[in-house]
Design a protein around this motif. Sequence first.
Motif, PDB file in Angstrom:
ATOM      1  N   ASP A 248       0.837  -1.189   0.000  1.00 31.88           N
ATOM      2  CA  ASP A 248       0.000   0.000   0.000  1.00 31.88           C
ATOM      3  C   ASP A 248       0.882   1.253   0.000  1.00 31.88           C
ATOM      4  OD1 ASP A 248      -2.266   1.573   0.239  1.00 31.88           O
ATOM      5  OD2 ASP A 248      -2.324   1.418   2.423  1.00 31.88           O
ATOM      6  N   PRO A 249       1.761   1.380  -0.992  1.00 29.81           N
ATOM      7  CA  PRO A 249       2.682   2.524  -0.992  1.00 29.81           C
ATOM      8  C   PRO A 249       1.920   3.832  -1.176  1.00 29.81           C
ATOM      9  CG  PRO A 249       2.786   1.383  -3.100  1.00 29.81           C
ATOM     10  CD  PRO A 249       1.893   0.568  -2.223  1.00 29.81           C
ATOM     11  N   GLN A 250       2.271   4.843  -0.392  1.00 35.13           N
ATOM     12  CA  GLN A 250       1.482   6.063  -0.396  1.00 35.13           C
ATOM     13  C   GLN A 250       2.205   7.262  -1.003  1.00 35.13           C
ATOM     14  OE1 GLN A 250      -1.590   6.442   0.336  1.00 35.13           O
ATOM     15  NE2 GLN A 250      -2.191   4.679   1.563  1.00 35.13           N
ATOM     16  N   PRO A 252       4.348   9.601  -3.309  1.00 34.38           N
ATOM     17  CA  PRO A 252       4.730   9.514  -4.727  1.00 34.38           C
ATOM     18  C   PRO A 252       6.197   9.121  -4.932  1.00 34.38           C
ATOM     19  CG  PRO A 252       3.409  11.472  -4.361  1.00 34.38           C
ATOM     20  CD  PRO A 252       3.664  10.873  -3.000  1.00 34.38           C
ATOM     21  N   LEU A 255       6.344   5.439  -4.674  1.00 32.37           N
ATOM     22  CA  LEU A 255       5.792   4.890  -5.918  1.00 32.37           C
ATOM     23  C   LEU A 255       6.828   4.935  -7.036  1.00 32.37           C
ATOM     24  CD1 LEU A 255       2.240   6.507  -6.010  1.00 32.37           C
ATOM     25  CD2 LEU A 255       2.787   4.113  -5.622  1.00 32.37           C
ATOM     26  N   PRO A 323      -3.998   9.421   0.028  1.00 34.08           N
ATOM     27  CA  PRO A 323      -3.787   8.509  -1.091  1.00 34.08           C
ATOM     28  C   PRO A 323      -4.159   9.170  -2.410  1.00 34.08           C
ATOM     29  CG  PRO A 323      -5.748   7.873   0.126  1.00 34.08           C
ATOM     30  CD  PRO A 323      -5.166   9.050   0.845  1.00 34.08           C
TER      31      PRO A 323
END
Lengths: 334, 354
Positions: A248-250, A252, A255, A323
């Motif tokens: 659940d990477p939040q 940026p 990401l 998110p």
Amino acid sequence: MNDSELLRIEGLRTTFQTSAGLVRAVDGIDLSVKRGRTLGIVGESGCGKSMLSLSIMRLVPPPGRISDGRVLLEGRDLLTLSNAEMRQVRGGQIAMIFQEPMTSLNPVHTVGKQITEAMRVHSPKSSPSQLRDEAIAALKRVRIPAPERRFDEYPHQLSGGMRQRVMIAMALACRPRLLIADEPTTALDVTVQAQILDLLRELQAETGMSIILITHDLGVVAEMADEVAVLYAGKVAERAPARALFEDPQHPYTLGLLGSVPRLDEERDRLLAIDGTVPPPFAFPAGCRFHPRCPFSIGPCTSGQPPLRELAPGHEAACIRAPVEASLALEDAA
Amino acid sequence: MSALLEVNGLARHYPVKKGVLLQKQVGTVRAVDGVSFAVNRGETLALVGESGCGKSTTARLVLRLIEPSAGSIRFDGQDVTRVDGAAMRSLRRRIQIVFQDPYASLNPRLTVGDAIAEPMQVHNIGNAASRRAKVQELLRLVGLAPFHAERYPHEFSGGQRQRIGIARALSVEPDLVVCDEPVSALDVSIQAQVVNLMKDLQARLGLSYLFIAHDLAVVKHMADRVAVMYLGRIMEIGDKRSLFRDPRHPYTRALLSAIPHPDPSRRGKVVPLGGDVPSPMNIPPGCRFHTRCPFAQERCRQEEPALRDIVPSHAAACHFAESLPDPGLNYAGGLSEAASRRLALFASARQRAA
């Protein structure tokens, strides 16, 4: 401070006064390390991860200085200790291993001499033969074959993997509570890296020590860490239990890192790269430090620095857009 | 399709001498020990292996920066090891190299424009004005700006310097670019930029790459075919898909399983390969991998296995390549749903911004 915490870092700031202005290498970092657990610290070069570990050890090179914050080891603030007390902590309760095992070993002394050196400082009453036995036991603990022979050898006679094992043996000689491993496998081949990571895990299970693992490799973090902090430009961008960070990477930046790593389990025509580069610490942008490279940045990102916000239990990100799907949906509706 | 580069039985041995006056040869380092492969036009062949496996020596042999002890190298039909004079110079133009360390491979006292123009000068291509124009074009091609030509290497970041190194290699319009660990020294976000650039350039200019690397994940992304080297020999070579899906050599399997996956749910599934790579001065008899191979048997200690086709265009040098147990490699999984969704948003937002 609760019982399960071994180390707690609060508002740590390390700055360098340079001709180009005040450089904030570590800029208000809060972290904690639980007993017997591993905290992974991820980031690219220039994000402040090595300066953070040197700050914990109070080994910041001049003109740098720790200008603010607390580093609590079992409740005791290391930043208030005298130099003599701090020397007992280094190598005693906290030990460190580095990326380049060849440059951190002294080429003109035998392996044995270098291991017993640390032991002598921390237990001055031991006899030479006692120290020798202890050192050989330490080499055995890191699974070095024929430790009696290796004791009398010089670093150049060892392979890269063996040297890193010697470094680990030296670090663990005084049974530290915390091991700081700064890119311990970056210079090693993958098969040797797998051996060393395996060894660190076994030693942690045996001794119950905590580990701070500093790395740029998300694969190594996934393999080792219980908790992860992603650093960017001297600040924590995201902090989460390891599983949550990958599932659940939040932030940026997280990401972007995940998208940049070529994976064996997926084939994409193009890797998702992050545009631009990490800013040098004397030229951090105003506002969120990631905003010039962030595809989601909006007006407010360029002014105030976003604080860490809890998005799920134990999962925090310093991004006003997280998110992202929710904030993009809001925008579309507006 | 004819091969652009054909390498046959290539070897490079270094004598090890002892003594000051009367030197006696006491051994031989067999850095490259009988390697054969081909690179087709427009394709990428990756040479993979751990340090000391001979992959960089192979690259230097292909460029003829060092002379081989045995074997032949044919480039576009010509034997590279036999030509000299003008023919060699013209070959040199057609084979270029990009080095690992973008800090060390640029002259700090040359402007970037001069550094990129230097190969054209050496090969007498164009005049000063046309070279300047070409430099501007190349800078744009690799994602830099024309005004960067006036600057010096220290003004650039690592990723930008690697772009300059690529522009320089492309300045003489080569057919083959040997890339010696071109992204190993870069941060992951920058590595991804350079990998994407190299793939774009290949598609645009029809380049062939001999891509030297130790990171199999990068190789999976870049290469069409892969050769895995160990102690100076090729252990396995084949189409990327076939080799990654069904590796037939125990060493390839060990390399693949040793790569840490960015996925904590797969933690600790690796059984690391024991031991270290033996010294190339003392290569084990029989199969050179037998000292570390979990499946080694008596035959492996006696008889060196030949590199043989297991399936079409996929060969392995293992006596037991057909009968190895299932490696249990599992690439399935990938990113979680939330992660893939956000990555897609990231990609589209990035495209919109550009």
